[in-house]
Write a protein that holds these residues in place. Sequence first.
Motif, PDB file in Angstrom:
ATOM      1  N   ASN B   3       0.823  -1.209   0.000  1.00 31.68           N
ATOM      2  CA  ASN B   3       0.000   0.000   0.000  1.00 31.68           C
ATOM      3  C   ASN B   3       0.852   1.253   0.000  1.00 31.68           C
ATOM      4  O   ASN B   3       0.543   2.226  -0.664  1.00 31.68           O
ATOM      5  CB  ASN B   3      -0.897   0.019   1.250  1.00 31.68           C
ATOM      6  CG  ASN B   3      -2.161  -0.756   1.019  1.00 31.68           C
ATOM      7  OD1 ASN B   3      -2.564  -0.939  -0.137  1.00 31.68           O
ATOM      8  ND2 ASN B   3      -2.754  -1.222   2.098  1.00 31.68           N
ATOM      9  N   PHE B   4       1.925   1.187   0.776  1.00 31.27           N
ATOM     10  CA  PHE B   4       2.810   2.335   0.873  1.00 31.27           C
ATOM     11  C   PHE B   4       3.470   2.626  -0.464  1.00 31.27           C
ATOM     12  O   PHE B   4       3.515   3.757  -0.932  1.00 31.27           O
ATOM     13  CB  PHE B   4       3.871   2.082   1.959  1.00 31.27           C
ATOM     14  CG  PHE B   4       4.884   3.175   2.057  1.00 31.27           C
ATOM     15  CD1 PHE B   4       4.513   4.425   2.544  1.00 31.27           C
ATOM     16  CD2 PHE B   4       6.191   2.992   1.640  1.00 31.27           C
ATOM     17  CE1 PHE B   4       5.433   5.453   2.623  1.00 31.27           C
ATOM     18  CE2 PHE B   4       7.110   4.012   1.716  1.00 31.27           C
ATOM     19  CZ  PHE B   4       6.739   5.244   2.209  1.00 31.27           C
ATOM     20  N   LYS B   7       0.965   4.115  -2.847  1.00 33.95           N
ATOM     21  CA  LYS B   7       0.708   5.510  -2.515  1.00 33.95           C
ATOM     22  C   LYS B   7       1.881   6.399  -2.950  1.00 33.95           C
ATOM     23  O   LYS B   7       1.710   7.491  -3.472  1.00 33.95           O
ATOM     24  CB  LYS B   7       0.508   5.639  -0.997  1.00 33.95           C
ATOM     25  CG  LYS B   7       0.134   7.014  -0.512  1.00 33.95           C
ATOM     26  CD  LYS B   7      -1.342   7.271  -0.691  1.00 33.95           C
ATOM     27  CE  LYS B   7      -1.737   8.630  -0.158  1.00 33.95           C
ATOM     28  NZ  LYS B   7      -3.132   8.946  -0.493  1.00 33.95           N
ATOM     29  N   GLU B  19       5.196  23.004  -7.129  1.00 27.71           N
ATOM     30  CA  GLU B  19       5.890  24.283  -7.271  1.00 27.71           C
ATOM     31  C   GLU B  19       6.227  24.554  -8.731  1.00 27.71           C
ATOM     32  O   GLU B  19       7.378  24.621  -9.120  1.00 27.71           O
ATOM     33  CB  GLU B  19       7.159  24.294  -6.414  1.00 27.71           C
ATOM     34  CG  GLU B  19       6.904  24.260  -4.930  1.00 27.71           C
ATOM     35  CD  GLU B  19       6.134  25.476  -4.424  1.00 27.71           C
ATOM     36  OE1 GLU B  19       5.847  26.388  -5.227  1.00 27.71           O
ATOM     37  OE2 GLU B  19       5.825  25.517  -3.240  1.00 27.71           O
ATOM     38  N   ALA B  58       8.007  27.137  13.261  1.00 24.77           N
ATOM     39  CA  ALA B  58       7.121  26.281  12.467  1.00 24.77           C
ATOM     40  C   ALA B  58       7.374  26.493  10.980  1.00 24.77           C
ATOM     41  O   ALA B  58       7.379  25.529  10.206  1.00 24.77           O
ATOM     42  CB  ALA B  58       5.664  26.573  12.811  1.00 24.77           C
ATOM     43  N   GLU B  59       7.618  27.731  10.577  1.00 22.68           N
ATOM     44  CA  GLU B  59       7.874  27.998   9.155  1.00 22.68           C
ATOM     45  C   GLU B  59       9.227  27.437   8.721  1.00 22.68           C
ATOM     46  O   GLU B  59       9.378  26.992   7.588  1.00 22.68           O
ATOM     47  CB  GLU B  59       7.796  29.501   8.862  1.00 22.68           C
ATOM     48  CG  GLU B  59       6.389  30.097   9.005  1.00 22.68           C
ATOM     49  CD  GLU B  59       5.342  29.502   8.071  1.00 22.68           C
ATOM     50  OE1 GLU B  59       5.253  28.261   7.975  1.00 22.68           O
ATOM     51  OE2 GLU B  59       4.594  30.284   7.442  1.00 22.68           O
ATOM     52  N   ASN B  61      10.548  24.744  10.044  1.00 20.05           N
ATOM     53  CA  ASN B  61      10.285  23.312   9.908  1.00 20.05           C
ATOM     54  C   ASN B  61       9.596  23.022   8.581  1.00 20.05           C
ATOM     55  O   ASN B  61       9.865  22.010   7.946  1.00 20.05           O
ATOM     56  CB  ASN B  61       9.416  22.822  11.070  1.00 20.05           C
ATOM     57  CG  ASN B  61      10.237  22.450  12.290  1.00 20.05           C
ATOM     58  OD1 ASN B  61      11.318  21.888  12.158  1.00 20.05           O
ATOM     59  ND2 ASN B  61       9.742  22.790  13.454  1.00 20.05           N
ATOM     60  N   ALA B  62       8.704  23.936   8.164  1.00 14.48           N
ATOM     61  CA  ALA B  62       7.978  23.738   6.909  1.00 14.48           C
ATOM     62  C   ALA B  62       8.925  23.743   5.708  1.00 14.48           C
ATOM     63  O   ALA B  62       8.630  23.158   4.673  1.00 14.48           O
ATOM     64  CB  ALA B  62       6.905  24.817   6.742  1.00 14.48           C
ATOM     65  N   ASN B  65       9.497  20.393   4.365  1.00 16.17           N
ATOM     66  CA  ASN B  65       8.414  19.547   3.856  1.00 16.17           C
ATOM     67  C   ASN B  65       8.570  19.311   2.352  1.00 16.17           C
ATOM     68  O   ASN B  65       9.365  19.992   1.691  1.00 16.17           O
ATOM     69  CB  ASN B  65       7.038  20.096   4.279  1.00 16.17           C
ATOM     70  CG  ASN B  65       6.580  21.310   3.491  1.00 16.17           C
ATOM     71  OD1 ASN B  65       6.913  21.478   2.320  1.00 16.17           O
ATOM     72  ND2 ASN B  65       5.826  22.176   4.148  1.00 16.17           N
ATOM     73  N   PRO B  66       7.841  18.342   1.801  1.00 21.36           N
ATOM     74  CA  PRO B  66       8.094  17.957   0.409  1.00 21.36           C
ATOM     75  C   PRO B  66       7.921  19.098  -0.599  1.00 21.36           C
ATOM     76  O   PRO B  66       8.526  19.077  -1.667  1.00 21.36           O
ATOM     77  CB  PRO B  66       7.048  16.860   0.157  1.00 21.36           C
ATOM     78  CG  PRO B  66       6.695  16.336   1.488  1.00 21.36           C
ATOM     79  CD  PRO B  66       6.841  17.477   2.437  1.00 21.36           C
ATOM     80  N   TYR B  67       7.120  20.099  -0.274  1.00 20.90           N
ATOM     81  CA  TYR B  67       6.914  21.186  -1.234  1.00 20.90           C
ATOM     82  C   TYR B  67       8.154  22.057  -1.409  1.00 20.90           C
ATOM     83  O   TYR B  67       8.473  22.488  -2.506  1.00 20.90           O
ATOM     84  CB  TYR B  67       5.742  22.072  -0.794  1.00 20.90           C
ATOM     85  CG  TYR B  67       4.402  21.412  -0.923  1.00 20.90           C
ATOM     86  CD1 TYR B  67       4.110  20.594  -2.005  1.00 20.90           C
ATOM     87  CD2 TYR B  67       3.420  21.604   0.041  1.00 20.90           C
ATOM     88  CE1 TYR B  67       2.887  19.971  -2.124  1.00 20.90           C
ATOM     89  CE2 TYR B  67       2.182  20.994  -0.060  1.00 20.90           C
ATOM     90  CZ  TYR B  67       1.916  20.179  -1.147  1.00 20.90           C
ATOM     91  OH  TYR B  67       0.695  19.571  -1.255  1.00 20.90           O
ATOM     92  N   TYR B  68       8.806  22.388  -0.305  1.00 21.17           N
ATOM     93  CA  TYR B  68       9.954  23.303  -0.372  1.00 21.17           C
ATOM     94  C   TYR B  68      11.273  22.552  -0.468  1.00 21.17           C
ATOM     95  O   TYR B  68      12.175  22.970  -1.194  1.00 21.17           O
ATOM     96  CB  TYR B  68       9.953  24.241   0.840  1.00 21.17           C
ATOM     97  CG  TYR B  68       8.671  25.036   0.917  1.00 21.17           C
ATOM     98  CD1 TYR B  68       8.403  26.042   0.000  1.00 21.17           C
ATOM     99  CD2 TYR B  68       7.707  24.746   1.883  1.00 21.17           C
ATOM    100  CE1 TYR B  68       7.216  26.749   0.041  1.00 21.17           C
ATOM    101  CE2 TYR B  68       6.526  25.452   1.934  1.00 21.17           C
ATOM    102  CZ  TYR B  68       6.273  26.453   1.015  1.00 21.17           C
ATOM    103  OH  TYR B  68       5.094  27.133   1.055  1.00 21.17           O
ATOM    104  N   PRO B 154       7.604  30.306   4.191  1.00 19.58           N
ATOM    105  CA  PRO B 154       8.750  29.522   3.703  1.00 19.58           C
ATOM    106  C   PRO B 154       9.299  30.039   2.367  1.00 19.58           C
ATOM    107  O   PRO B 154      10.523  30.133   2.201  1.00 19.58           O
ATOM    108  CB  PRO B 154       8.166  28.116   3.543  1.00 19.58           C
ATOM    109  CG  PRO B 154       7.037  28.055   4.506  1.00 19.58           C
ATOM    110  CD  PRO B 154       6.481  29.437   4.585  1.00 19.58           C
TER     111      PRO B 154
END
Lengths: 457, 168
Positions: B3-4, B7, B19, B58-59, B61-62, B65-68, B154
């Motif tokens: 499943n992983f 996905k 992006e 928090a920013e 840490n962001a 994330n996969p986007y940045y 970010p």
Amino acid sequence: MRLIAKFAKDVENSFEIVTVFDTKTQKETIDKNTPIALSIAHKYPSALWYERKIFDDFGIVFTNSFDTRPLLHHERFPQDVHPLQKSFTAKTIEFTDFRPYKYKTVGGDGVFEVAVGPIHAGIIEPGHFQFSQDGERMLHLDIRHFYTHRGIEKMVQNKSLLDARAIVGRISGNESVAYQTAYMDIISQASNTALPVEIKSYHALLLEFERLIHHVSDIGFIPNDAGFSAALSFASKLAEDSRRIFKQLTGHRFGFDAVSFKIPNFNHQEFLNFLNELHKEIKWFETWIKGVPSLWDRFDTTGILTHTKAVKYDSVGVMARASGVALDRRDNDFYKQHGFKIALQTSGDVAARFSLRIMEIYNSIEMMKSLLQDIKPLHVKVPVKFNNGSYQTFIESSIGELFMSVDVSGGLIDRFFVRDPSHVNWQVVHAMMLKDIIADFPLINKSCDLSYAGNDL
Amino acid sequence: MINFIRKRIQTGILTEKIETNNKLDNIKKGIKTLVNKKFAGSLAIRMVDSGSCNACEAECNALSNPYYNLESLGIYFVASPRHADILLVSGVLTSNMYHHLLEAKEQVPSLKWIITLGDCPLMQSVFEKTYAIMAPVQDHIEVTHHIPGCPPQPDEIIKELLKFLKKI
């Protein structure tokens, strides 16, 4: 009785100590010339930080207390300076010589100490943890915080209620909406105006959204601290998606200044689609993560907060509910009609707090869908006149019960006090890890995810 | 596991997919080139919260994330000041953090650069001076670059990092 908060006020010729329990509020007048009071920490251990704070802020001595170390004032803070006394008006302090802080430690053959912080290895807030170790085993932990103490209570004093809004909303970034909502309630009490149900629902929606974002990032960070970083990648994607939607809704990724007297126009259908999509992703995440046995091997029985300790230390919020204490400020008719169901776990370990967060995410999504139906664009007049008085409110933030008390005099703030849920919960953390090894500490700490800034003020 | 993997394939690489913003892509390319040129391919940042509300953290840490996916540009947040090229400072510099920040700065090997993050360190946020606040930070240590915002998003942090890299 549950102790909710204890704080002091400087009222002209005397001090007043207010002790708030769940069933009653006690007031005690203290003479300024002999500022002495009796401690209740023997019966209510969570009173300790309040009383140590009252000494630092006002100079009131608790004679029979078993811990009278300074709390807010660190090694070089001048002695005999008590900033919340009204006679103190200085904007700077002169550092004194270094006076070492005496950590509570365990002694004995082969027992050693590990000092962690205030600057930690990750991107997190500053705080200090002093461990007494028997090899890998933690014997005791002494937590010392207040590194981010900014003097918020003094900062907002003598400001008008409306002027202080921006500051109150930025006390703790993760709980901004909760602080703003609590403060909004104080404003509406002081101006004797009831907010229309649409606006209340909108604020409740934002509060649930904030909770959701907080929980979603936590369900990534908790497995990450057990070495399972794939969960962080997955959850941080969802958290980022949510923050972007939060920005579309409020104009700010953390909702700063979003709790106001108006509801903006936004596309309800798009928002609903987002919620449905998120629900699906969380469902997938849950199935996936529950099928990783090595992860649950780390979660199960780690960092147990027993029901007895949770009650004894007056714990609130996620930590209390994960230990079977049914305590949630949303447990009322307003939330129930929108589908609120209290989430409870009984084992009190990391696994319980992790699972509880997932339960609350589902419930928040459900409530947001229901709240959405009450919301339409609206403007109400900003109140301008405020009555003198003392106002209190409770809000369930993403961490737990937030208590705020504001005294208004002549339209200005006379005394602002707020008790972050973290302030209570930090005090029980040392009692949760006596069966664990130090390598589990980051995991236990993250599973509680308490605030430092909200605690330190 | 199956499943992983399914996905994983369905989701694809988010860093490129979402992006598609050309501007940010160009900025990212610029950063990568400069990090390669000026820092031999790896730029280490140590972040210190000197009294922030946790939004700036928090920013940051962001950024991972996969986007940045900041690490793909060769920029890392490191665990110790001794591993860092840059000290990134957020918050209003409380009197309780003052000596710890100076200590952390001492521990960063030379050459070192200090970047301030968010409006707080410059006292440009809503917070006002109290007995517990020692900001502006530049009164106490030399600051090379400032990233404004409350908190900076970010993508704004990424843009400002490029400006910093061009400056030095």
